[in-house]
Every structure is written in structure tokens, then in C-alpha cells.
Scaffold this motif. Sequence first.
Motif, mmCIF file in Angstrom:
data_model
loop_
_atom_site.group_PDB
_atom_site.id
_atom_site.type_symbol
_atom_site.label_atom_id
_atom_site.label_comp_id
_atom_site.label_asym_id
_atom_site.label_seq_id
_atom_site.Cartn_x
_atom_site.Cartn_y
_atom_site.Cartn_z
ATOM 1 N N GLN A 1 0.824 -1.212 0.000
ATOM 2 C CA GLN A 1 0.000 0.000 0.000
ATOM 3 C C GLN A 1 0.855 1.257 0.000
ATOM 4 O O GLN A 1 0.426 2.302 -0.503
ATOM 5 C CB GLN A 1 -0.932 -0.004 1.208
ATOM 6 C CG GLN A 1 -2.118 -0.950 1.089
ATOM 7 C CD GLN A 1 -3.040 -0.610 -0.077
ATOM 8 O OE1 GLN A 1 -3.250 0.561 -0.411
ATOM 9 N NE2 GLN A 1 -3.602 -1.629 -0.704
ATOM 10 N N SER A 2 2.063 1.172 0.542
ATOM 11 C CA SER A 2 2.946 2.340 0.526
ATOM 12 C C SER A 2 3.317 2.715 -0.906
ATOM 13 O O SER A 2 3.536 3.895 -1.200
ATOM 14 C CB SER A 2 4.209 2.052 1.341
ATOM 15 O OG SER A 2 5.022 1.075 0.700
ATOM 16 N N ALA A 3 3.394 1.739 -1.774
ATOM 17 C CA ALA A 3 3.664 2.025 -3.190
ATOM 18 C C ALA A 3 2.435 2.634 -3.852
ATOM 19 O O ALA A 3 2.537 3.608 -4.613
ATOM 20 C CB ALA A 3 4.088 0.752 -3.908
ATOM 21 N N ILE A 4 1.267 2.083 -3.584
ATOM 22 C CA ILE A 4 0.032 2.616 -4.166
ATOM 23 C C ILE A 4 -0.199 4.047 -3.705
ATOM 24 O O ILE A 4 -0.709 4.890 -4.461
ATOM 25 C CB ILE A 4 -1.156 1.703 -3.803
ATOM 26 C CG1 ILE A 4 -0.985 0.336 -4.473
ATOM 27 C CG2 ILE A 4 -2.487 2.326 -4.211
ATOM 28 C CD1 ILE A 4 -2.026 -0.683 -4.089
ATOM 29 N N ALA A 5 0.216 4.369 -2.470
ATOM 30 C CA ALA A 5 0.039 5.720 -1.941
ATOM 31 C C ALA A 5 0.867 6.757 -2.693
ATOM 32 O O ALA A 5 0.584 7.966 -2.622
ATOM 33 C CB ALA A 5 0.407 5.750 -0.458
ATOM 34 N N GLU A 6 1.900 6.305 -3.427
ATOM 35 C CA GLU A 6 2.743 7.234 -4.178
ATOM 36 C C GLU A 6 2.183 7.555 -5.563
ATOM 37 O O GLU A 6 2.771 8.351 -6.288
ATOM 38 C CB GLU A 6 4.157 6.640 -4.321
ATOM 39 C CG GLU A 6 4.916 6.562 -3.010
ATOM 40 C CD GLU A 6 5.089 7.924 -2.361
ATOM 41 O OE1 GLU A 6 5.534 8.863 -3.051
ATOM 42 O OE2 GLU A 6 4.759 8.055 -1.167
ATOM 43 N N ILE A 7 1.057 6.957 -5.917
ATOM 44 C CA ILE A 7 0.434 7.225 -7.221
ATOM 45 C C ILE A 7 -0.292 8.562 -7.134
ATOM 46 O O ILE A 7 -1.209 8.730 -6.335
ATOM 47 C CB ILE A 7 -0.529 6.094 -7.613
ATOM 48 C CG1 ILE A 7 0.263 4.779 -7.732
ATOM 49 C CG2 ILE A 7 -1.255 6.415 -8.914
ATOM 50 C CD1 ILE A 7 -0.618 3.543 -7.841
ATOM 51 N N ARG A 8 0.122 9.521 -7.955
ATOM 52 C CA ARG A 8 -0.373 10.890 -7.851
ATOM 53 C C ARG A 8 -1.416 11.225 -8.907
ATOM 54 O O ARG A 8 -1.459 12.327 -9.442
ATOM 55 C CB ARG A 8 0.783 11.883 -7.985
ATOM 56 C CG ARG A 8 1.925 11.657 -7.010
ATOM 57 C CD ARG A 8 1.482 11.937 -5.596
ATOM 58 N NE ARG A 8 2.613 11.984 -4.676
ATOM 59 C CZ ARG A 8 2.657 11.411 -3.499
ATOM 60 N NH1 ARG A 8 1.615 10.708 -3.094
ATOM 61 N NH2 ARG A 8 3.709 11.512 -2.722
ATOM 62 N N SER A 9 -2.264 10.293 -9.233
ATOM 63 C CA SER A 9 -3.280 10.536 -10.261
ATOM 64 C C SER A 9 -4.386 9.504 -10.098
ATOM 65 O O SER A 9 -4.365 8.688 -9.181
ATOM 66 C CB SER A 9 -2.656 10.435 -11.660
ATOM 67 O OG SER A 9 -2.200 9.122 -11.898
ATOM 68 N N GLN A 10 -5.328 9.534 -11.019
ATOM 69 C CA GLN A 10 -6.379 8.524 -11.093
ATOM 70 C C GLN A 10 -6.228 7.795 -12.433
ATOM 71 O O GLN A 10 -6.936 8.071 -13.400
ATOM 72 C CB GLN A 10 -7.762 9.176 -10.981
ATOM 73 C CG GLN A 10 -8.077 9.728 -9.611
ATOM 74 C CD GLN A 10 -8.216 8.633 -8.568
ATOM 75 O OE1 GLN A 10 -8.849 7.614 -8.812
ATOM 76 N NE2 GLN A 10 -7.616 8.839 -7.393
ATOM 77 N N PRO A 11 -5.278 6.872 -12.503
ATOM 78 C CA PRO A 11 -4.988 6.208 -13.783
ATOM 79 C C PRO A 11 -6.169 5.389 -14.272
ATOM 80 O O PRO A 11 -6.877 4.759 -13.490
ATOM 81 C CB PRO A 11 -3.790 5.323 -13.450
ATOM 82 C CG PRO A 11 -3.913 5.057 -11.982
ATOM 83 C CD PRO A 11 -4.462 6.324 -11.401
ATOM 84 N N GLN A 12 -6.330 5.382 -15.591
ATOM 85 C CA GLN A 12 -7.390 4.601 -16.220
ATOM 86 C C GLN A 12 -6.860 3.370 -16.937
ATOM 87 O O GLN A 12 -7.618 2.455 -17.247
ATOM 88 C CB GLN A 12 -8.165 5.480 -17.209
ATOM 89 C CG GLN A 12 -8.905 6.635 -16.555
ATOM 90 C CD GLN A 12 -9.891 6.153 -15.503
ATOM 91 O OE1 GLN A 12 -10.795 5.363 -15.797
ATOM 92 N NE2 GLN A 12 -9.720 6.611 -14.271
ATOM 93 N N ARG A 13 -5.539 3.357 -17.176
ATOM 94 C CA ARG A 13 -4.908 2.216 -17.864
ATOM 95 C C ARG A 13 -3.633 1.871 -17.109
ATOM 96 O O ARG A 13 -2.688 2.660 -17.093
ATOM 97 C CB ARG A 13 -4.598 2.587 -19.309
ATOM 98 C CG ARG A 13 -5.824 3.010 -20.125
ATOM 99 C CD ARG A 13 -5.398 3.706 -21.406
ATOM 100 N NE ARG A 13 -4.646 4.938 -21.126
ATOM 101 C CZ ARG A 13 -4.018 5.657 -22.059
ATOM 102 N NH1 ARG A 13 -4.026 5.255 -23.318
ATOM 103 N NH2 ARG A 13 -3.372 6.765 -21.736
ATOM 104 N N ILE A 14 -3.607 0.704 -16.485
ATOM 105 C CA ILE A 14 -2.507 0.316 -15.604
ATOM 106 C C ILE A 14 -1.865 -0.969 -16.101
ATOM 107 O O ILE A 14 -2.560 -1.926 -16.449
ATOM 108 C CB ILE A 14 -3.015 0.115 -14.162
ATOM 109 C CG1 ILE A 14 -3.650 1.404 -13.624
ATOM 110 C CG2 ILE A 14 -1.874 -0.336 -13.253
ATOM 111 C CD1 ILE A 14 -4.324 1.223 -12.272
ATOM 112 N N LEU A 15 -0.539 -0.996 -16.100
ATOM 113 C CA LEU A 15 0.220 -2.196 -16.436
ATOM 114 C C LEU A 15 1.111 -2.545 -15.249
ATOM 115 O O LEU A 15 1.940 -1.742 -14.822
ATOM 116 C CB LEU A 15 1.081 -1.964 -17.679
ATOM 117 C CG LEU A 15 2.041 -3.093 -18.071
ATOM 118 C CD1 LEU A 15 1.275 -4.374 -18.396
ATOM 119 C CD2 LEU A 15 2.914 -2.674 -19.249
#
Length: 265
Positions: free
Chosen positions: A91-105
Motif C-alpha cells: 500500500q505504501s507504493a500505491i500511496a505514491e500514485i499521484r493521479s487517477q490512472p485509467q490504464r494500468i500495467l
Amino acid sequence: MAIRKDTLWEQFLSPVIRGLLDKEQMIVVRDRIDWQGTIDRYQPAAFVYPEYYHTQNYHGIEGGYLTQTAAITYDPITQYVLPPYEPWVRQSAIAEIRSQPQRILDLGCGTGAMTLPLKQAFPGAVVTGLDLSPYMLAVAEDRAKLAGVEIDWQHGTATDLSQFEAGSFDLITAALLFHETPPATAQTILAQSYRLLAPGGQIVILDGNQTTLRSLDWLNNIFEEPYIQAYAAGNLDAWLGRAGFDEVRTKDVFWLNQVTRGVKR
């Protein structure tokens, strides 16, 4: 195939941790999956595995990740070897996502341990998980079905992502991938990731803390990790910079781990 090393993990820690595993639950998972049918569906008949991958043992398992044993035991073991608590670290990695991505790899997705939380964090996103092991993908697919989430699982190598067009993704993640690849391979993966991201897209990498690993040679010798010393000697910030990423920064996570983030401008 590499000869199994007589590591501290194999001598002392593995027997202890394996004694803690829920063997009955692992048998349930093993028997629930149609292994051959799933492997035939994911793995192309003429697929050639990279030498760095199929000639090494990982974590004392002969055959590495190209085995049913590795796929079944990965999640139960990782909960004990990713301190202090595996879900917190991811979750610490997910917390660093600074957007609302619509396409994730999610590269090197393994059993989906990071892919599923990503889908749960961004339920409206189209999420793709890619891995070299059809055995790991078989478990990932099973986990997604149980969780009731739709994820596009794909078999392949992160060094050749030609099946995807440039700018196809808003977010690319990689959890515990780069310490298991040679640095030159890691650099190729980062170059491929840069091509696949749309402008403004992010890459978020969770892995071992390179600074900590450099100061703990004994820790590098506990597990059978053929490339971890080369990874520890490197610098993910520099690797991302060479691949073209901007705003590169690394954050320590519980001392033993780090999250590295970069942006494509």
C-alpha cells in the motif's frame, strides 16, 4: 539449471517458515487450478525464456518461478519475508500514485499480489498484469476470480512489450521485480516502460532498499537471489533518469524497502 546454493535461508529460515505455512490451504489452491489447461492458454508453444530467468534458481526452488511449487508457495512465504506487514508495504507504493490512472500495467505481476490491490484502489481502471511464469499467472487468475475482479493477465517478458502501442498506459508498476533481474535487463525494462506511458504517466517501483542492502552483505546471502547484489550496487533513480523519466524520487519504506517514482513528460 543452476545448482541449489547452501544459503542461510535454505539451512535455517526456510524450514521455520515452511513450518508456519497453511499446507492444507495450499493443497486446496493446487487442486482448484487446472494447471495444464491454464499454462497451455498463456504460454505460446514456441516461447523462448530469457537465459537470465530460466537458468537460475530463486529462493532455493529448483526451476525457479517456472514451477507449480513456486506459484503455490509464493504468497504464503512472502507474508513472512516482506516485513513488517506485506499489505502495508504494498500500500505504501500505491500511496505514491499521484493521479487517477485509467490504464494500468503491472510488470512482473507474479501471483497478482500487487495487481489486485491496484484494481481495488482504482476500480474503474483497465488493469493488465504481465509475467514470465504461466504458473504464477495461473494463481493470479485464481485469486482474481475469488476476489470478483476483472484483470487482463498476459504472459510475456517485460523486456519486449511490442504487443502494446506507445502511450498505452497512464501508470506502470513493478513490485519486487528489479532485484530479480540483471541491471542491463532492468534498464531495458525501464526504456520499454517509458515508451508505453502516455505523457504525464507515472512509473512506481516497489523493491528492496538499495542503500540498506549495500550495507548488509549478510542479508544478500540469506536468500537465493542471483542478481540482488548487482541490484544493491545500482541506483534506481539513475536508471530511471537514463530511461528519460523526470521528477524521479525514492522514498524509504520500513528501512528494508523503497518506492521509486518517475514521470514521463
